[in-house]
Write an enzyme that holds these catalytic residues in place. Structure first.
Site, short mmCIF file in Angstrom:
data_model
loop_
_atom_site.label_atom_id
_atom_site.label_comp_id
_atom_site.label_asym_id
_atom_site.label_seq_id
_atom_site.Cartn_x
_atom_site.Cartn_y
_atom_site.Cartn_z
CG HIS A 55 -4.36 -1.11 -2.68
ND1 HIS A 55 -5.14 -0.08 -2.24
CD2 HIS A 55 -3.46 -1.34 -1.69
CE1 HIS A 55 -4.76 0.29 -1.04
NE2 HIS A 55 -3.73 -0.46 -0.68
CB SER A 79 -0.95 -0.08 1.20
OG SER A 79 -1.98 0.86 1.11
#
Length: 153
Positions: free
Chosen positions: A90, A67
């Site tokens: 993501h 992340s």
């Protein structure tokens, strides 16, 4: 220097990181990363602090850069990942309570953040950010660099 914690108020905040970074006066800095990620805004601020630091920054993913930690890893003048470390990227995500208008507004904010993050990935890759933004946003993507001792890019 080691970033071995969550990013944000439950771990290393941007303010904490910048304070520690201010004490680095050497010509080169090795930043080792093993983090599940965290706050996108703290991550963006940490990325900016590294990019703007006077030292040559070498980022090394020791375990996972997930992340927000994955785009912090992109701040390095050189970037490497240990075998069998991984990165997880993501689209930006968030929560909202409210009416349909509030949710549409949050969707716009998430799109802007995702585009900004794609630009961060694109800078060291020398690819158009739009191409990187086209990964399958329905699921997270884990990149593992097998073979050899390290991958550098």
């Amino acid at each position: 220097m080691y970033l071995y914690d969550e990013i944000g108020m439950c771990g290393v905040t941007a303010a904490d990181f910048v304070q520690a970074l201010a004490g680095v006066t050497t010509p080169a800095l090795d930043l080792h990363i093993n983090s599940p990620g965290g706050s996108v805004f703290d991550g963006i601020a940490i990325h900016a602090a590294l990019v703007n630091h006077a030292a040559t920054v070498n980022t090394v993913v020791d375990g996972i850069a997930a992340s927000a930690a994955s785009f912090i890893a992109m701040a390095g003048d050189t970037r490497s990942i240990e075998k069998p470390a991984s990165m997880m990227i993501h689209d930006a995500s968030g929560l909202v309570l409210g009416n349909a208008g509030d949710m549409r507004q949050m969707a716009d904010v998430l799109d802007q953040l995702s585009n900004a993050i794609a630009g961060i990935y694109g800078r060291p890759c020398r690819r158009h950010a739009g191409r990187l933004a086209r990964f399958d946003a329905r699921r997270d993507v884990v990149h593992v660099r097998p073979g050899g001792n390290r991958w550098s890019g």
